[in-house]
Design a protein around this motif. Structure first.
Motif, mmCIF file in Angstrom:
data_model
loop_
_atom_site.group_PDB
_atom_site.id
_atom_site.type_symbol
_atom_site.label_atom_id
_atom_site.label_comp_id
_atom_site.label_asym_id
_atom_site.label_seq_id
_atom_site.Cartn_x
_atom_site.Cartn_y
_atom_site.Cartn_z
ATOM 1 N N GLU A 75 -3.046 37.135 -18.302
ATOM 2 C CA GLU A 75 -4.179 36.155 -18.063
ATOM 3 C C GLU A 75 -5.201 36.569 -18.933
ATOM 4 O OE1 GLU A 75 -5.235 35.220 -14.212
ATOM 5 O OE2 GLU A 75 -3.728 33.848 -13.920
ATOM 6 N N VAL A 76 -5.779 35.517 -19.552
ATOM 7 C CA VAL A 76 -7.153 36.163 -20.110
ATOM 8 C C VAL A 76 -8.306 35.188 -19.725
ATOM 9 C CG1 VAL A 76 -8.209 35.853 -22.305
ATOM 10 C CG2 VAL A 76 -6.135 36.642 -22.457
ATOM 11 N N ARG A 77 -9.356 35.927 -19.342
ATOM 12 C CA ARG A 77 -10.590 35.053 -18.792
ATOM 13 C C ARG A 77 -11.432 34.939 -20.069
ATOM 14 N NH1 ARG A 77 -11.513 33.314 -14.427
ATOM 15 N NH2 ARG A 77 -13.807 32.541 -14.761
ATOM 16 N N HIS A 78 -11.711 33.554 -20.156
ATOM 17 C CA HIS A 78 -12.636 33.415 -21.411
ATOM 18 C C HIS A 78 -13.992 33.579 -20.756
ATOM 19 C CE1 HIS A 78 -9.435 31.444 -23.563
ATOM 20 N NE2 HIS A 78 -9.057 30.725 -22.525
ATOM 21 N N ARG A 144 -6.837 40.000 -30.013
ATOM 22 C CA ARG A 144 -6.497 39.129 -29.010
ATOM 23 C C ARG A 144 -6.302 37.558 -29.119
ATOM 24 N NH1 ARG A 144 -10.322 38.054 -24.316
ATOM 25 N NH2 ARG A 144 -10.522 36.150 -25.550
ATOM 26 N N ALA A 146 -5.498 33.771 -27.259
ATOM 27 C CA ALA A 146 -5.163 33.270 -25.936
ATOM 28 C C ALA A 146 -5.407 31.997 -26.170
ATOM 29 C CB ALA A 146 -6.495 33.834 -25.006
ATOM 30 N N THR A 153 -9.587 30.342 -17.752
ATOM 31 C CA THR A 153 -8.429 31.440 -17.838
ATOM 32 C C THR A 153 -7.347 30.623 -18.730
ATOM 33 O OG1 THR A 153 -9.080 31.905 -15.646
ATOM 34 C CG2 THR A 153 -6.811 32.671 -16.572
ATOM 35 N N ASP A 156 -2.444 35.054 -22.526
ATOM 36 C CA ASP A 156 -2.189 36.129 -23.984
ATOM 37 C C ASP A 156 -1.437 35.747 -24.592
ATOM 38 O OD1 ASP A 156 -2.375 38.246 -25.327
ATOM 39 O OD2 ASP A 156 -3.227 39.494 -23.634
ATOM 40 N N THR A 158 -1.561 36.979 -27.926
ATOM 41 C CA THR A 158 -1.609 37.807 -28.991
ATOM 42 C C THR A 158 -0.460 38.140 -30.123
ATOM 43 O OG1 THR A 158 -3.078 38.909 -27.805
ATOM 44 C CG2 THR A 158 -2.796 39.881 -29.605
ATOM 45 N N GLU A 181 -15.579 36.157 -31.237
ATOM 46 C CA GLU A 181 -14.474 35.298 -30.738
ATOM 47 C C GLU A 181 -14.527 33.788 -31.614
ATOM 48 O OE1 GLU A 181 -14.934 33.677 -27.121
ATOM 49 O OE2 GLU A 181 -13.097 32.792 -27.150
#
Ligand code: 5U1
Length: 791
Positions: A75-78, A144, A146, A153, A156, A158, A181
């Motif tokens: 998971e990636v939190r923005h 990274r 996403a 959220t 990932d 990458t 980003e």
């Protein structure tokens, strides 16, 4: 909403439907409805929620973007949420957006249309139909990637974005912030999508319904090696987290990102005010079909970053940006029936009759189904709800069946056993594969009415084609008139056009004195066609204008084309076995011979080129001929060894088993095969006939080739075009031939050189296009002198 349904119930229903669609769209990459249907449900829910704000809940689809992240990816939190965009569907929606922007910035209002007052500067970009992603660069390195996920959220990905060729792994240049980003769209070009599907079809893999699905399916692969093999691209359209500001405007920011190696849209422009935004929308809309990628609209953003900040956000949408959508190119509708149409060559083609629906601004009630293989591939049944797509001027297509909506009484699509027009039998075509002397048959996808010109549908189509501009070019004989002529029984074959009388034409609907005379005059004017036009007009399956021109140019006479053996036709450049057999079969068929004879009897005078063209007289070799005979187990090397040992076809035909046994370069199986092949009298006679015809048609035989071997231009093909001053074209041709060259009438990739005098036109253009050697007259004379030729 039915009367019995309360607003709360309808809202719940809409949310659950939208959630289900979201899940399939965002999580499974298998959308079950077109975007337009989703948008409609979404707007319906938004409208109801606006009427009943007390019923808005945080879990409503209007309050979030997309679906949940797949658990298999990290998971990636923005940190800065990935926003969605508000939509404008109509011009008025965009004007309303501009009005809100001006109001928010406290700019003077202008008149009702927004004219006057200081225009707001907008940035304009196409809205790519792909997947939104975020790329994070730390100290210039990509660390990274996403997906957007639900906006807060994402997943990932990458490893996967690193495989996209236009995503820089390291930023170029200098001056980039320590943390940057960027956001943009990962998509697949139309060409990349076609190639991917073509490959999948070849290997029996999974095909995708459209480039967006293909991009989504490719990006969200757990195995990044699979992603690496997919033609994905990235286009950057914005900035997320950044230390410090990059530039005072959006367009300048993107230009800076471009300098750092990030791809941005080539269509990025600035517009002063809403009118210029509308111009941009119309311009991109007009070019939409010719763009290399699919787009579903354009995006306008207030260009000044300071003004963007002033305007801020509303829920999860920026107040400073909007997507102006194009009319949907996909829609849902019902397949009411499948009818079968009969074409010029008798092909019986399924056509979908649809419940009329607006697609991209046009009412669609029919769609092509191509053939029964396509019906089987789609798994479509009458009564199904289907997704229809209309792209540019292309005939609408059925893309997919919404299987969940199949009614209980859905019926399968069945090919009629008899022609719907003439009642003749309908037979399934067979695909004939000829390989190594053996013919194998498999069922083709096409069904054909056997009625030929006795079938009114085929007759009408054949005549419409015969009279068309690129064929016999008979002016004033439109489809409706052809229909009348056939329906009234005045024309039963193209030859009957030339016996029509004034009274017969005058009696047709819409004809008066002058128009009748005009039509008869244009028919008369068409009596002296070039051979190429005539061949094309005959409507031989698979013979288009180019092949017709090639046949006329190389073989020169109708009589030669009509008796050419398929193997001989395959000596022509670009004529493969399938086309050669179509041509041969056409002229073999009695009814076609009758039509041609009647045309000639009724006054057609062909403008034939007469001579065989040197382009045809390429050198034939015995191994080449043996190869075309397709003798089982005799491949190219075997054919060469046979030819070397025996020297002529006759000697091979006459060889007995002892002679063959002495041949080293052929194994036992191949030797037996040669013996059996030529023991078959019909096959031996056919082989002799091919050889005789090649000689008759002026093919230089291998032995003659020896005579030119060693000459300076041996094996080369030259083209003369334009006029020459020092000598006639004929003399120039003789001189080139004396040096061993062939002189051809047309330029191709195989042409060795082109001599272009004044007045050279399309041949010179083609030569330049192909990057061929082109000599002017002085250079040509110098070339000749260089070889000691007197000029
Ligand atoms: N071209 C473009 N597409 N697109 C999508 N710009 C753009 N901007 C977006 C989105 C979602 O959002 C920002 C305005 C936040």
């Amino acid at each position: 909403m039915t009367d019995a349904q309360t607003a709360a119930e309808r809202i719940a229903q809409l949310r659950s439907e939208l959630d289900a669609h979201n899940y399939r769209y965002y999580v499974l990459d298998e959308p079950s409805v077109p975007d337009a249907e989703y948008d409609r449900l979404f707007r319906a829910l938004k409208a109801l929620e606006a009427e009943h704000p007390e019923l808005v809940t945080p879990d409503s689809p209007t309050q979030r973007v997309g679906g949940a992240a797949l658990s298999a990816f990290g998971e990636v939190r923005h940190e800065i949420p990935m926003l969605s965009l508000g939509n404008a569907f109509e011009e008025t929606d965009l004007r309303e957006f501009d009005r809100r922007v001006r109001e928010g910035l406290e700019l003077p209002a202008g008149d009702l249309l927004g004219h006057g007052g200081a225009p707001v500067e907008y940035s304009c970009e196409p809205k790519l139909d792909g997947l939104a992603v975020s790329l994070l660069y730390e100290r210039g390195q990509l660390v990274r990637g996403a997906t957007r996920g639900d906006g807060s959220t994402g997943e990932d990905i990458t490893a996967n974005v690193r495989t996209i060729r236009n995503v820089p792994l390291k930023l170029h240049g200098e001056g980039w912030p320590a943390v940057l980003e960027v956001r943009g769209e990962v998509y697949m070009s139309k060409a990349g999508f076609e190639a991917l599907n073509a490959k999948a079809m070849e290997t029996g893999g999974k095909t995708f319904a459209n480039p967006r699905n293909a991009a989504a399916g490719s990006l969200r692969q757990l195995d990044s090696k699979i992603t690496a093999g997919r033609p994905l691209e990235f286009c950057c359209y914005g900035i997320g987290r950044v230390e410090g500001a990059i530039a005072p405007s959006h367009t300048e920011s993107l230009q800076t990102l471009k300098r750092w190696g990030l791809p941005i849209s080539r269509e990025l422009k600035k517009a002063q005010g809403v009118e210029q935004c509308l111009d941009y929308y119309r311009d991109i809309g007009a070019r939409r079909a010719s763009l290399a990628y699919e787009i579903d609209g354009v995006v306008f953003k207030v260009n000044d970053i300071g003004q963007q900040r002033e305007l801020g956000f509303r829920a999860r949408e920026p107040r400073w940006a909007i997507a102006h959508k194009f009319p949907a190119s996909e829609e849902l509708t019902e397949l009411l029936d499948v009818e079968f149409q009969v074409g010029r060559t008798g092909a019986v083609t399924p056509v979908a009759r649809l419940k009329p629906v607006q697609v991209a601004g046009v009412t669609v009630s029919n769609a092509t189904l191509h053939n029964m293989d396509e019906v089987a591939r789609l798994g479509v049944m009458i009564g199904d709800t289907v997704i229809v797509r209309r792209a540019g001027d292309v005939i609408p297509q059925i893309m997919q069946v919404v299987s969940e909506r199949r009614p209980a009484d859905a019926r399968p699509v069945q090919v009629p056993t008899h022609c719907p027009v003439c009642g003749s039998e309908v037979e399934r075509t067979q695909l004939v594969k000829r390989s190594k002397g053996r013919e194998s048959f498999s069922a083709g996808a096409v069904y054909r009415c056997v009625g030929r010109l006795a079938c009114q549908a085929q007759l009408k189509q054949a005549i419409i084609h015969f009279v068309s501009r690129r064929a016999m070019d008979i002016d004033g004989l439109g489809d409706k008139i052809v229909e009348q002529l056939v329906d009234k029984g005045l024309v039963a074959s193209p030859a009957d056009l030339y016996t029509l009388t004034y009274d017969q034409v005058f009696a047709l609907d819409g004809f008066a004195e002058v128009s009748s005379q005009n039509l008869l005059a244009s028919i008369a004017d068409s009596r002296r066609p070039t051979l190429a036009r005539f061949i094309f007009a005959l409507g031989i399956p698979d013979v288009g204008e180019e092949t017709a021109k090639l046949l006329a140019r190389t073989l020169g006479r109708l009589e030669r084309i009509a008796r050419a053996l398929p193997e001989v036709l395959t000596y022509l450049p670009d004529v493969g076995a399938e086309v050669a057999y179509e041509i041969h079969n056409f002229f073999e068929a009695e009814h076609n011979r009758e039509v041609i004879a009647a045309l000639l009897k009724n006054g057609i005078e062909l403008q034939e080129e007469g001579d065989l063209h040197p382009e045809f007289a390429a050198y034939a070799s015995l191994p080449d001929l043996l190869d075309k005979l397709n003798i089982p187990f005799v491949a190219a090397t075997g054919a060469r060894n046979l030819a070397e040992r025996f020297g002529s076809l006759e000697a091979i035909v006459a060889a007995d088993w002892l002679d063959l046994s002495a041949l080293k370069g052929l194994n036992e199986k191949a030797r037996k095969s040669v013996r059996d092949f030529f023991a078959d009298l019909a096959k031996a006679a056919h082989a002799r006939a091919i050889e005789a015809q090649l000689r008759d048609f002026g093919m230089h035989w291998e032995s003659e080739k020896k005579a030119v071997e060693g000459l300076p231009l041996a094996g080369q093909s030259w083209v003369l075009t334009g006029s020459l001053e020092a000598m006639s074209r004929d003399l120039a041709k003789d001189k080139l031939e004396a040096l061993g060259a062939k002189v051809a009438g047309s330029v191709s990739a195989r042409t060795s050189g082109v001599v272009a005098g004044p007045g050279a036109g399309s041949k010179l253009a083609k030569a330049s296009e192909l990057g061929l050697k082109v000599l002017d007259e002085a250079q040509f004379l110098a070339l000749l002198r260089g070889f000691g030729v007197e000029v």
